[in-house]
Design an enzyme around this catalytic site. Sequence first.
Site, mmCIF file in Angstrom:
data_model
loop_
_atom_site.group_PDB
_atom_site.id
_atom_site.type_symbol
_atom_site.label_atom_id
_atom_site.label_comp_id
_atom_site.label_asym_id
_atom_site.label_seq_id
_atom_site.Cartn_x
_atom_site.Cartn_y
_atom_site.Cartn_z
ATOM 1 N N ASP A 194 1.218 -7.419 4.968
ATOM 2 C CA ASP A 194 2.265 -7.794 5.925
ATOM 3 C C ASP A 194 2.504 -9.307 5.869
ATOM 4 O O ASP A 194 3.639 -9.778 5.923
ATOM 5 C CB ASP A 194 1.843 -7.382 7.347
ATOM 6 C CG ASP A 194 1.335 -5.955 7.380
ATOM 7 O OD1 ASP A 194 2.151 -5.032 7.262
ATOM 8 O OD2 ASP A 194 0.103 -5.756 7.481
ATOM 9 N N HIS A 241 -1.826 -3.210 12.011
ATOM 10 C CA HIS A 241 -1.073 -2.930 10.778
ATOM 11 C C HIS A 241 -0.259 -1.660 11.027
ATOM 12 O O HIS A 241 -0.629 -0.559 10.624
ATOM 13 C CB HIS A 241 -2.028 -2.740 9.594
ATOM 14 C CG HIS A 241 -1.319 -2.298 8.346
ATOM 15 N ND1 HIS A 241 -0.366 -3.048 7.711
ATOM 16 C CD2 HIS A 241 -1.412 -1.144 7.626
ATOM 17 C CE1 HIS A 241 0.089 -2.389 6.666
ATOM 18 N NE2 HIS A 241 -0.531 -1.231 6.590
HETATM 19 N N1 LIG Z 1 -3.522 -1.696 4.967
HETATM 20 C C1 LIG Z 1 -2.501 -1.675 4.124
HETATM 21 O O1 LIG Z 1 -1.744 -2.637 4.034
HETATM 22 C C2 LIG Z 1 -2.239 -0.484 3.234
HETATM 23 C C3 LIG Z 1 -1.306 -0.591 2.202
HETATM 24 C C4 LIG Z 1 -1.071 0.500 1.383
HETATM 25 C C5 LIG Z 1 -1.756 1.695 1.582
HETATM 26 N N2 LIG Z 1 -2.668 1.769 2.590
HETATM 27 C C6 LIG Z 1 -3.455 2.994 2.797
HETATM 28 O O2 LIG Z 1 -4.456 3.065 1.789
HETATM 29 C C7 LIG Z 1 -4.890 4.417 1.630
HETATM 30 C C8 LIG Z 1 -4.936 4.787 0.155
HETATM 31 O O3 LIG Z 1 -3.648 4.763 -0.407
HETATM 32 P P1 LIG Z 1 -3.380 5.296 -1.904
HETATM 33 O O4 LIG Z 1 -1.938 5.098 -2.160
HETATM 34 O O5 LIG Z 1 -4.382 4.731 -2.846
HETATM 35 O O6 LIG Z 1 -3.671 6.854 -1.679
HETATM 36 P P2 LIG Z 1 -4.019 7.949 -2.779
HETATM 37 O O7 LIG Z 1 -3.866 9.280 -2.137
HETATM 38 O O8 LIG Z 1 -3.308 7.690 -4.062
HETATM 39 O O9 LIG Z 1 -5.566 7.662 -3.052
HETATM 40 C C9 LIG Z 1 -6.529 7.847 -2.066
HETATM 41 C C10 LIG Z 1 -7.796 8.267 -2.790
HETATM 42 O O10 LIG Z 1 -8.827 8.343 -1.805
HETATM 43 C C11 LIG Z 1 -9.654 9.433 -2.158
HETATM 44 N N3 LIG Z 1 -10.417 9.834 -0.979
HETATM 45 C C12 LIG Z 1 -10.034 10.630 0.048
HETATM 46 N N4 LIG Z 1 -11.052 10.781 0.910
HETATM 47 C C13 LIG Z 1 -12.078 10.065 0.430
HETATM 48 C C14 LIG Z 1 -13.411 9.843 0.866
HETATM 49 N N5 LIG Z 1 -13.890 10.427 1.975
HETATM 50 N N6 LIG Z 1 -14.196 9.058 0.119
HETATM 51 C C15 LIG Z 1 -13.749 8.497 -1.009
HETATM 52 N N7 LIG Z 1 -12.501 8.674 -1.492
HETATM 53 C C16 LIG Z 1 -11.684 9.447 -0.776
HETATM 54 C C17 LIG Z 1 -8.685 10.502 -2.666
HETATM 55 O O11 LIG Z 1 -9.343 11.470 -3.470
HETATM 56 C C18 LIG Z 1 -7.704 9.634 -3.453
HETATM 57 O O12 LIG Z 1 -8.069 9.530 -4.812
HETATM 58 C C19 LIG Z 1 -3.892 5.243 2.465
HETATM 59 O O13 LIG Z 1 -4.486 5.564 3.720
HETATM 60 C C20 LIG Z 1 -2.708 4.306 2.653
HETATM 61 O O14 LIG Z 1 -1.962 4.623 3.783
HETATM 62 C C21 LIG Z 1 -2.923 0.704 3.409
HETATM 63 O O1 LIG Z 2 3.239 2.051 5.128
HETATM 64 C C1 LIG Z 2 2.270 2.695 4.711
HETATM 65 O O2 LIG Z 2 1.956 3.804 5.169
HETATM 66 C C2 LIG Z 2 1.460 2.138 3.571
HETATM 67 C C3 LIG Z 2 0.974 0.777 3.860
HETATM 68 O O3 LIG Z 2 0.290 0.709 5.086
HETATM 69 C C4 LIG Z 2 2.055 -0.282 3.774
HETATM 70 O O4 LIG Z 2 2.155 -1.111 4.676
HETATM 71 O O5 LIG Z 2 2.783 -0.294 2.767
#
Ligand SMILES: NC(=O)c1ccc[n+]([C@@H]2O[C@H](COP(=O)([O-])OP(=O)(O)OC[C@H]3O[C@@H](n4cnc5c(N)ncnc54)[C@H](O)[C@@H]3O)[C@@H](O)[C@H]2O)c1
Ligand SMILES: O=C(O)C[C@H](O)C(=O)O
Length: 329
Positions: free
Chosen positions: A159, A187
């Site tokens: 962000d 967030h």
């Molecule tokens: N804070 C932020 O700014 C931000 C930004 C982008 C994404 N995210 C979040 O990050 C997370 C991951 O996103 P992504 O695009 O990589 O998702 P994704 O689905 O591509 O990958 C997530 C991975 O986590 C694994 N997983 C699920 N449960 C698990 C566990 N208990 N232990 C270990 N691994 C586990 C899954 O098998 C998968 O491979 C999501 O919750 C998304 O919303 C946060």
């Molecule tokens: O928006 C989402 O769910 C993914 C991530 O937290 C983001 O900010 O891009």
Amino acid sequence: MKKPIRVAVTGAAGNIGYSLLFRIAAGDMFGPDQPVILQMLEITPALSALKGVAMELEDCAFPLLYDMVLTDDPNVAFRDANWALLVGAKPRGKGQERKDLIRDNGPIFVGQGRALNENAAADIRVVVVGNPANTNALIAMSNAPDIPNERFTAMTRLDHNRAINQVAKKAGVHVTDVQRIIIWGNHSATQVPDITHALVKGQPAPQVINDDEWVRNEFIPTVQQRGRAIIEARGHSSAASAANALIDHVRSWALGTPEGDWVSMAVPSHLGDYGIPEGVIFSYPVVCKDGNYEVVNGLEHPDWVKPLIERTAQELLEEREAIKDLLNP
Ligand SMILES: NC(=O)c1ccc[n+]([C@@H]2O[C@H](COP(=O)([O-])OP(=O)(O)OC[C@H]3O[C@@H](n4cnc5c(N)ncnc54)[C@H](O)[C@@H]3O)[C@@H](O)[C@H]2O)c1
Ligand SMILES: O=C(O)C[C@H](O)C(=O)O
């Protein structure tokens, strides 16, 4: 040679993982002379995909990649870990809010908090990325009573970087000309991107931009809704920019913030003096030095910002209420 740093990455076979691991191994996170050991955690059905990622990491012949651990056991992934990057969790889909994931993803952080408590190195530092990140960090922290609370953070750096880009575009300057942006709170769509104290080429940003209407009705909603906009456009949530923000978050924490600037990190709320209720993970401006961070306290909020800050704090209290059974009594 420096002693390798052990970096645990959960969800390592996921989308963010695929953008993240190669950059850690290349030295982007800890610097070009710091070897790393990647300790990668996945759920059992994703271990085969994780093996493929590890094969690709091997094929890069990274000079700094000292060793790899692939596992579906958090106790193995977090053993002696110096850093834990908790990415593994379900992403939201179109039309969902991040807090809609709370009952699916929250339980993951109970077990991982306990496993961190039992296995991690004494200097463990934790960043939660999996959504809803602030409340998941609270769950992990609460289930790791022997680890100091301030070692648990959630990522609002994406962000923060998004806000820098919006301000730079509006002011017609390069991103490196923008300093002291702040993301307050959760967030989520209630976060408060704030340019009140920001600088553009060393001058106060509100004066340089001189457009309150833009700040309130374009800048803030654009940053608040950027995650959703990426999901609408890409069909998947942000991955490369999230991995990049995580590199930035850890790098700042480990190696320090530049003189005169700060970054946004979600940290235990009691560390700030802004009247935020205790017991939530709240994004503040922080300065980092020598592996520690300090909240920048004592900034004044304009009157119109105060209710926005109250609202994001309130949302965090509501999220906490929704998972109170997952907190360690
Ligand atoms: N804070 C932020 O700014 C931000 C930004 C982008 C994404 N995210 C979040 O990050 C997370 C991951 O996103 P992504 O695009 O990589 O998702 P994704 O689905 O591509 O990958 C997530 C991975 O986590 C694994 N997983 C699920 N449960 C698990 C566990 N208990 N232990 C270990 N691994 C586990 C899954 O098998 C998968 O491979 C999501 O919750 C998304 O919303 C946060
Ligand atoms: O928006 C989402 O769910 C993914 C991530 O937290 C983001 O900010 O891009």
